[in-house]
Write a protein that holds these residues in place. Structure first.
Motif, PDB file in Angstrom:
ATOM      1  N   ASP A  89      68.364  25.383  38.402  1.00  0.00           N
ATOM      2  CA  ASP A  89      68.540  24.074  39.028  1.00  0.00           C
ATOM      3  C   ASP A  89      69.971  23.949  39.543  1.00  0.00           C
ATOM      4  O   ASP A  89      70.860  24.698  39.145  1.00  0.00           O
ATOM      5  CB  ASP A  89      68.235  22.954  38.051  1.00  0.00           C
ATOM      6  N   TRP A  90      70.167  22.989  40.431  1.00  0.00           N
ATOM      7  CA  TRP A  90      71.440  22.781  41.120  1.00  0.00           C
ATOM      8  C   TRP A  90      72.331  21.791  40.378  1.00  0.00           C
ATOM      9  O   TRP A  90      71.857  20.772  39.892  1.00  0.00           O
ATOM     10  CB  TRP A  90      71.194  22.250  42.535  1.00  0.00           C
ATOM     11  N   PHE A 109      63.542  27.139  41.955  1.00  0.00           N
ATOM     12  CA  PHE A 109      63.911  25.764  41.600  1.00  0.00           C
ATOM     13  C   PHE A 109      62.842  24.830  42.128  1.00  0.00           C
ATOM     14  O   PHE A 109      62.008  25.219  42.951  1.00  0.00           O
ATOM     15  CB  PHE A 109      65.312  25.400  42.104  1.00  0.00           C
ATOM     16  N   ASP A 110      62.828  23.601  41.629  1.00  0.00           N
ATOM     17  CA  ASP A 110      61.865  22.592  42.061  1.00  0.00           C
ATOM     18  C   ASP A 110      62.447  21.874  43.273  1.00  0.00           C
ATOM     19  O   ASP A 110      63.521  21.276  43.176  1.00  0.00           O
ATOM     20  CB  ASP A 110      61.603  21.609  40.923  1.00  0.00           C
ATOM     21  N   GLY A 112      61.760  19.230  44.466  1.00  0.00           N
ATOM     22  CA  GLY A 112      61.978  17.827  44.145  1.00  0.00           C
ATOM     23  C   GLY A 112      61.269  16.838  45.043  1.00  0.00           C
ATOM     24  O   GLY A 112      61.632  15.673  45.090  1.00  0.00           O
TER      25      GLY A 112
END
Length: 123
Positions: A89-90, A109-110, A112
């Motif tokens: 994740d960021w 990563f998601d 979002g």
């Protein structure tokens, strides 16, 4: 064609923790060169700032300006794919592992968002 693709992948071969390869998720993806521990820094999203959407644009919320700002990816991070259960994740434009990542595992990563989300422009 195969040699051309290999040269393209070599352009993104300077990250000591990750490499670009063929992805079972979509096209090409980013993979772990070695095991990566939880909370370990993987890399940063690099590119020019933009307000225009595109294939490799990462959108980050700027709290000071209270708006979304994009980075048009120009490094290996542009090949990250989405997963509902991601392993990274960021934190701003920096990517960290959120669980252990095995050697040669795809880093994801998601994104979002989903098809039901609406942007302010659509409201």
């Amino acid at each position: 064609m195969k040699a051309k693709r290999k040269r393209s992948q070599q352009r993104y071969d300077d990250n000591p923790l990750a490499y670009v390869g063929d992805s079972p998720i979509h096209g090409r993806g980013l993979f772990a060169r070695r095991a990566i521990a939880v909370d370990e820094y993987i890399g940063s999203y690099r590119g020019r700032r933009t307000q225009t959407n595109g294939m490799h644009v990462l959108w980050l919320w700027n709290e000071e300006r209270e708006r979304w700002e994009g980075i048009d990816g120009k490094n290996e991070m542009r090949f990250l794919n989405h997963a509902d259960e991601p392993n990274a994740d960021w934190w701003g434009a920096d990517l960290y592992a959120i669980r252990p990542i095995a050697k040669d595992e795809e880093i994801t990563f998601d994104y979002g968002w989903n098809e039901d989300d609406e942007t302010e422009d659509e409201q």
